[in-house]
Design an enzyme around this catalytic site. Structure first.
Site, PDB file in Angstrom:
ATOM      1  N   HIS A 240      44.936  31.440 -11.488  1.00 14.60           N
ATOM      2  CA  HIS A 240      45.797  32.133 -12.470  1.00 14.60           C
ATOM      3  C   HIS A 240      44.967  33.094 -13.327  1.00 14.60           C
ATOM      4  O   HIS A 240      45.068  34.295 -13.151  1.00 14.60           O
ATOM      5  CB  HIS A 240      46.626  31.167 -13.332  1.00 14.60           C
ATOM      6  CG  HIS A 240      47.395  30.156 -12.540  1.00 14.60           C
ATOM      7  ND1 HIS A 240      48.282  30.531 -11.566  1.00 14.60           N
ATOM      8  CD2 HIS A 240      47.376  28.794 -12.559  1.00 14.60           C
ATOM      9  CE1 HIS A 240      48.791  29.427 -11.016  1.00 14.60           C
ATOM     10  NE2 HIS A 240      48.262  28.380 -11.597  1.00 14.60           N
TER      11      HIS A 240
ATOM     12  N   ASP B 146      50.879  28.173  -4.340  1.00 11.05           N
ATOM     13  CA  ASP B 146      50.953  27.236  -5.470  1.00 11.05           C
ATOM     14  C   ASP B 146      52.139  26.275  -5.362  1.00 11.05           C
ATOM     15  O   ASP B 146      52.068  25.272  -4.666  1.00 11.05           O
ATOM     16  CB  ASP B 146      50.972  28.081  -6.765  1.00 11.05           C
ATOM     17  CG  ASP B 146      50.801  27.261  -8.032  1.00 11.05           C
ATOM     18  OD1 ASP B 146      50.857  26.025  -7.959  1.00 11.05           O
ATOM     19  OD2 ASP B 146      50.624  27.849  -9.115  1.00 11.05           O
TER      20      ASP B 146
HETATM   21  C1  NGQ Z   1      49.922  22.051 -11.303  1.00  7.10           C
HETATM   22  N1  NGQ Z   1      50.888  24.192 -11.652  1.00  7.10           N
HETATM   23  O1  NGQ Z   1      48.829  21.502 -11.348  1.00  7.10           O
HETATM   24  O2  NGQ Z   1      50.751  21.780 -10.444  1.00  7.10           O
HETATM   25  C2  NGQ Z   1      50.251  23.099 -12.316  1.00  7.10           C
HETATM   26  C3  NGQ Z   1      51.135  22.539 -13.390  1.00  7.10           C
HETATM   27  C4  NGQ Z   1      49.563  21.856 -15.198  1.00  7.10           C
HETATM   28  C5  NGQ Z   1      50.650  25.413 -12.105  1.00  7.10           C
HETATM   29  N2  NGQ Z   1      49.818  25.508 -13.056  1.00  7.10           N
HETATM   30  C6  NGQ Z   1      50.538  21.425 -14.152  1.00  7.10           C
HETATM   31  N3  NGQ Z   1      51.254  26.459 -11.584  1.00  7.10           N
HETATM   32  O3  NGQ Z   1      49.034  22.948 -15.155  1.00  7.10           O
HETATM   33  O4  NGQ Z   1      49.300  21.043 -16.073  1.00  7.10           O
HETATM   34 ZN    ZN Z   2      48.151  24.922  -9.381  1.00  5.28          ZN
END
Ligand code: NGQ
Ligand code: ZN
Length: 460
Positions: free
Chosen positions: A276, A327
């Site tokens: 990101h 993702d």
């Molecule tokens: C994840 N997803 O690890 O799946 C994360 C969300 C977080 C994204 N960042 C959870 N798109 O970052 O705490």
């Molecule tokens: Zn992720």
């Protein structure tokens, strides 16, 4: 395959750009031997159309594929954002079994292959059982991801994740219990996967400290050092600066912004991928780019979650490398991710051809080449270019597609990324083996049936 095979394509995207009449020799182990342009087809095996290097999907949470389309309703409060989506995601994953995850991941891997991805990097943090305890074999979920990727035939890089906290200075919440293994257990899972990789040429292994929210810099430093002691080339991936609130909380608790903090405490290098990196200031952008780390951009998911727009112009001006990932898998095709990346920049800057350069003026071609090359770097896969010594992971377009009629070279790359042409990706080769043939996978029916049964149970 026992012998060398020579493939022949009417057009191929080579490191220097599109070339006509290209012969590609592939050794029995799937490695590209020679590449020659302006070569007659002769006795070579003709490919069905133009060929590009396979794309690496550098960021996947496979289980989230099963909730695509299930987190799009407005809540009664109208307070819908990344953090509320995350609560929905936590509720969804609470019940997933290893069988569920394998079924979901297999369906995903087939979809990714059809979307032009020849390798997937699993940022693997759903590691503990439903109660939050390690499985009898702590690598259970990792084996399921691996089994699914093998069934589909996609190359894989698995990054077991370290996750210790619920946010800056906060204990983990109930919804995070399945992520929390001690660092020693994560290192054991990594070691077990590495032993497996010795007999699996398509498998690479690294590690994924989840984020500066979930690990302190002290934990991160010790973990990264242990991973690198065992394998100096191991890829290390981390989420950073996806949301403004993350940046604010990091500053409030540490006095530093996330990327600034990462760079101040860790020896970040080109084997790192910062996923990101949406909310960086100009100094962070330049400093991170200079390390050679790859920015792991996930344009469709970032759009879906309302993350913001990556500072692409500053990143590229500083020589920054980028790759793409799907993702949460609200999109599964490589061209779609590149298109979303380019369009977000166009909308923001009121300009066009943002991904192109003086050296490669075709936007689609430039984006595909750069993301394929740096994605392979981030995945530690020997791919990302059609060149001697690289593995023959290839995407072959349908040369008979009406939308390709009369289109040469750069126009082919731009058609792939920007023109509406369903079915354009025809054949997909991994290590010289065709795993998608005329748009189909040999096991797709069985895999889809198992996925559908799993989904009906999960949603009942
Ligand atoms: C994840 N997803 O690890 O799946 C994360 C969300 C977080 C994204 N960042 C959870 N798109 O970052 O705490
Ligand atoms: Zn992720």
């Amino acid at each position: 395959m026992t012998d060398r095979t020579t493939l022949h394509a009417p057009w191929a995207l080579l490191p220097g750009g599109w070339a006509r009449d290209v012969a590609i020799t592939v050794a029995p182990d799937g490695t590209i031997g020679a590449v020659a342009a302006d070569a007659p087809c002769g006795s070579a095996v003709p490919l069905a159309g133009p060929v590009l290097p396979g794309m690496t999907n550098l960021h996947s949470h496979a289980f989230q594929y099963a909730m695509a389309g299930l987190a799009e309703t407005r809540s009664p409060s109208g307070e819908d954002h990344f953090w509320s989506w995350r609560e929905t995601m936590y509720r969804f994953l609470a019940r997933l079994t290893p069988d569920d995850v394998e079924a979901i991941a297999a369906q995903l891997c087939v979809a990714l292959l059809k979307g032009g991805f020849t390798a997937v990097v699993e940022f693997h943090y759903l590691q503990a059982d439903i109660a939050g305890a390690p499985y009898a074999d702590p690598a259970e979920m990792a084996w399921r991801i691996l089994a699914a990727a093998r069934q589909a035939g996609i190359a894989r890089t698995i990054l077991p994740s370290l996750y210790r906290h619920g946010g800056f200075g906060r204990p983990p919440g109930e919804g995070q219990r399945r992520f929390l293994l001690p660092a020693e257990s994560v290192l054991d899972i990594i070691a077990a996967l590495r032993r497996e990789a010795a007999s699996d040429p398509l498998l690479r292994v690294g590690a994924a400290p989840h984020s500066l929210r979930a690990v302190t810099v002290e934990e991160l430093g010790a973990f990264a050092a242990a991973v690198r002691r065992a394998d100096p080339a191991a890829p290390l991936h981390i989420h950073a600066a996806e949301q403004p609130r993350e940046v604010e909380e990091c500053r409030a608790t540490t006095g530093q912004r996330p990327v600034e903090r990462l760079l101040a405490h860790l020896p970040v290098d080109r084997r790192w991928c910062v996923v990101h990196a949406t909310h960086m200031d100009a100094a962070e952008t330049a400093a991170l780019a200079a390390t050679g780390a790859v920015a792991g951009l996930c344009p469709t998911t970032e759009g879906n979650l309302g993350d913001g727009v990556f500072p692409f112009l500053g990143w590229r001006a500083a020589g920054g490398a980028f790759g793409i990932g799907t993702d949460s898998h609200v999109g599964t095709d490589a061209a779609g991710e590149l298109r979303m990346l380019e369009y977000a920049q166009r909308l923001r800057h009121l300009r066009r051809a943002v991904g192109a350069s003086p050296e490669q003026p075709s936007s689609g071609t430039a984006l595909w080449s750069a993301a394929a090359s740096s994605g392979a770097q981030a995945a530690a896969q020997p791919t990302g270019a059609i060149a001697p010594g690289r593995r023959a992971d290839l995407v072959v377009l349908d040369g008979a597609h009406p939308m390709l009629a009369g289109r040469d070279g750069a126009a082919i790359g731009d058609t792939l990324v920007f023109a509406p042409a369903p079915g354009l990706v025809r054949d997909v080769h991994v290590a010289g083996r065709r795993v998608i043939v005329a748009g189909h996978h040999a096991d797709e029916e069985a895999i889809a049936t198992r996925f559908a049964v799993t989904m009906r149970c999960l949603l009942a």
